[in-house]
Design a protein around this motif. Structure first.
Motif, PDB file in Angstrom:
ATOM      1  N   ILE A  46       1.001  -1.114   0.140  1.00 24.03           N
ATOM      2  CA  ILE A  46       0.073  -0.105   0.029  1.00 24.03           C
ATOM      3  C   ILE A  46       0.879   1.217   0.054  1.00 24.03           C
ATOM      4  O   ILE A  46       1.820   1.379   0.676  1.00 24.03           O
ATOM      5  CB  ILE A  46      -1.021  -0.040   1.190  1.00 24.03           C
ATOM      6  CG1 ILE A  46      -1.701  -1.185   1.200  1.00 24.03           C
ATOM      7  CG2 ILE A  46      -1.850   1.371   1.408  1.00 24.03           C
ATOM      8  CD1 ILE A  46      -2.532  -1.278   2.673  1.00 24.03           C
ATOM      9  N   LEU A  47       0.571   2.123  -0.844  1.00 21.72           N
ATOM     10  CA  LEU A  47       1.530   3.485  -0.690  1.00 21.72           C
ATOM     11  C   LEU A  47       0.691   4.334   0.318  1.00 21.72           C
ATOM     12  O   LEU A  47      -0.344   4.874  -0.339  1.00 21.72           O
ATOM     13  CB  LEU A  47       1.378   3.998  -2.313  1.00 21.72           C
ATOM     14  CG  LEU A  47       2.155   3.314  -3.375  1.00 21.72           C
ATOM     15  CD1 LEU A  47       2.104   4.051  -4.581  1.00 21.72           C
ATOM     16  CD2 LEU A  47       3.625   3.049  -2.837  1.00 21.72           C
ATOM     17  N   VAL A  48       1.472   4.671   1.071  1.00 16.67           N
ATOM     18  CA  VAL A  48       0.625   5.683   1.972  1.00 16.67           C
ATOM     19  C   VAL A  48       1.468   6.864   1.666  1.00 16.67           C
ATOM     20  O   VAL A  48       2.545   7.295   1.779  1.00 16.67           O
ATOM     21  CB  VAL A  48       1.085   5.528   3.481  1.00 16.67           C
ATOM     22  CG1 VAL A  48       0.383   6.510   4.452  1.00 16.67           C
ATOM     23  CG2 VAL A  48       0.322   4.083   3.613  1.00 16.67           C
ATOM     24  N   VAL A  49       0.290   8.077   1.339  1.00 19.13           N
ATOM     25  CA  VAL A  49       0.569   9.320   0.957  1.00 19.13           C
ATOM     26  C   VAL A  49       0.187  10.317   1.676  1.00 19.13           C
ATOM     27  O   VAL A  49      -0.880  10.390   2.353  1.00 19.13           O
ATOM     28  CB  VAL A  49       0.090   9.613  -0.511  1.00 19.13           C
ATOM     29  CG1 VAL A  49       0.473  10.851  -1.039  1.00 19.13           C
ATOM     30  CG2 VAL A  49       0.933   8.404  -1.447  1.00 19.13           C
ATOM     31  N   ASP A  50       1.137  11.374   1.958  1.00 22.81           N
ATOM     32  CA  ASP A  50       0.646  12.664   2.601  1.00 22.81           C
ATOM     33  C   ASP A  50       1.280  13.801   1.803  1.00 22.81           C
ATOM     34  O   ASP A  50       2.495  13.859   1.587  1.00 22.81           O
ATOM     35  CB  ASP A  50       1.164  12.658   4.273  1.00 22.81           C
ATOM     36  CG  ASP A  50       0.392  13.862   4.834  1.00 22.81           C
ATOM     37  OD1 ASP A  50      -0.660  13.936   5.292  1.00 22.81           O
ATOM     38  OD2 ASP A  50       1.173  14.811   5.062  1.00 22.81           O
ATOM     39  N   ILE A  51       0.212  14.715   1.670  1.00 17.81           N
ATOM     40  CA  ILE A  51       0.956  15.782   0.942  1.00 17.81           C
ATOM     41  C   ILE A  51       0.889  17.171   1.863  1.00 17.81           C
ATOM     42  O   ILE A  51       0.119  17.178   2.803  1.00 17.81           O
ATOM     43  CB  ILE A  51      -0.038  16.327  -0.348  1.00 17.81           C
ATOM     44  CG1 ILE A  51      -1.447  16.469  -0.097  1.00 17.81           C
ATOM     45  CG2 ILE A  51      -0.002  14.974  -1.437  1.00 17.81           C
ATOM     46  CD1 ILE A  51      -2.335  17.205  -1.166  1.00 17.81           C
ATOM     47  N   GLU A  52       1.538  17.907   1.477  1.00 25.60           N
ATOM     48  CA  GLU A  52       1.737  19.338   1.976  1.00 25.60           C
ATOM     49  C   GLU A  52       1.437  20.532   0.713  1.00 25.60           C
ATOM     50  O   GLU A  52       1.800  20.164  -0.250  1.00 25.60           O
ATOM     51  CB  GLU A  52       2.842  19.769   2.851  1.00 25.60           C
ATOM     52  CG  GLU A  52       3.178  18.735   3.792  1.00 25.60           C
ATOM     53  CD  GLU A  52       2.162  18.560   4.925  1.00 25.60           C
ATOM     54  OE1 GLU A  52       1.473  19.671   5.150  1.00 25.60           O
ATOM     55  OE2 GLU A  52       2.179  17.607   5.385  1.00 25.60           O
ATOM     56  N   ALA A  53       0.411  21.345   1.008  1.00 24.21           N
ATOM     57  CA  ALA A  53       0.193  22.194  -0.229  1.00 24.21           C
ATOM     58  C   ALA A  53       0.259  23.710   0.484  1.00 24.21           C
ATOM     59  O   ALA A  53       0.176  23.812   1.697  1.00 24.21           O
ATOM     60  CB  ALA A  53      -1.212  21.918  -0.690  1.00 24.21           C
TER      61      ALA A  53
END
Length: 189
Positions: A9-16
């Motif tokens: 599973i690709l666990v992704v967290d973004i900042e914008a």
């Protein structure tokens, strides 16, 4: 139709880019960091802790955003374009073939919006896991918690810097690993 891989599973967290209050005229939220951690489904081991810096195309990193994320405009100026970052997810992580997860729906919605607005192919397949909702359901909570609140609920320290994609993805993957492991132990009974 792309083959679906269920090994990781690709666990992704973004900042914008973000502002305290209203968005300045002419600016739009742009992803400035994509944190990625791979979670091995069989072993629940985390690996591949990575932060991809992304150069904003429709906004700049201001003081509030830097205070929240620690990222400055100078940090992200040398980053990849959004299109390059999405291509990296597809080629290096096979994101279009894997299940991916994030804390809540914001990350998924921001990717969808930004891809649509900039004409960039969406880097993921159709399978997204909202770990925030899953966590709250498994723990029978009356409401969803933020990521830091969920870690506190578990009595677990936050590893790294909160609101840095690379560190938040790592922490989210740890909680998802616990949820997967708990599900397996009940299956064996």
């Amino acid at each position: 139709m792309a083959k679906r891989l269920l090994d990781r599973i690709l666990v992704v967290d973004i900042e914008a880019t973000c502002w305290d209050g209203t968005v300045p005229p002419g600016e739009t939220n742009d992803i400035i960091e994509i944190g990625v951690t791979e979670l091995d489904v069989a072993t629940t081991e985390r690996s591949g802790r990575r932060g991809i810096l992304v150069r904003p195309e429709r906004s700049t990193v201001g003081a509030f955003c830097t205070e929240l994320t620690t990222l400055t405009q100078a940090d992200v100026e040398g980053g990849a374009t959004f299109a390059e970052a999405c291509a990296t997810l597809r080629t290096e992580y096979r994101s279009h073939e894997r299940v991916w997860a994030s804390w809540g729906d914001y990350d998924r919605q921001q990717f969808e919006r930004q891809c649509r607005d900039l004409g960039v192919p969406y880097p993921f397949g159709t399978r997204h896991v909202n770990v925030k909702t899953l966590f709250s359901l498994v723990h029978a909570l009356p409401r969803e918690l933020g990521m830091a609140g969920a870690l506190a609920h578990l009595g677990r320290p936050l590893e790294g810097t909160h609101h840095r994609g690379v560190d938040d993805a790592w922490n989210i993957a740890g909680m998802l690993a616990d949820l997967l492991g708990a599900g397996r132990s009940t299956d064996r009974k």
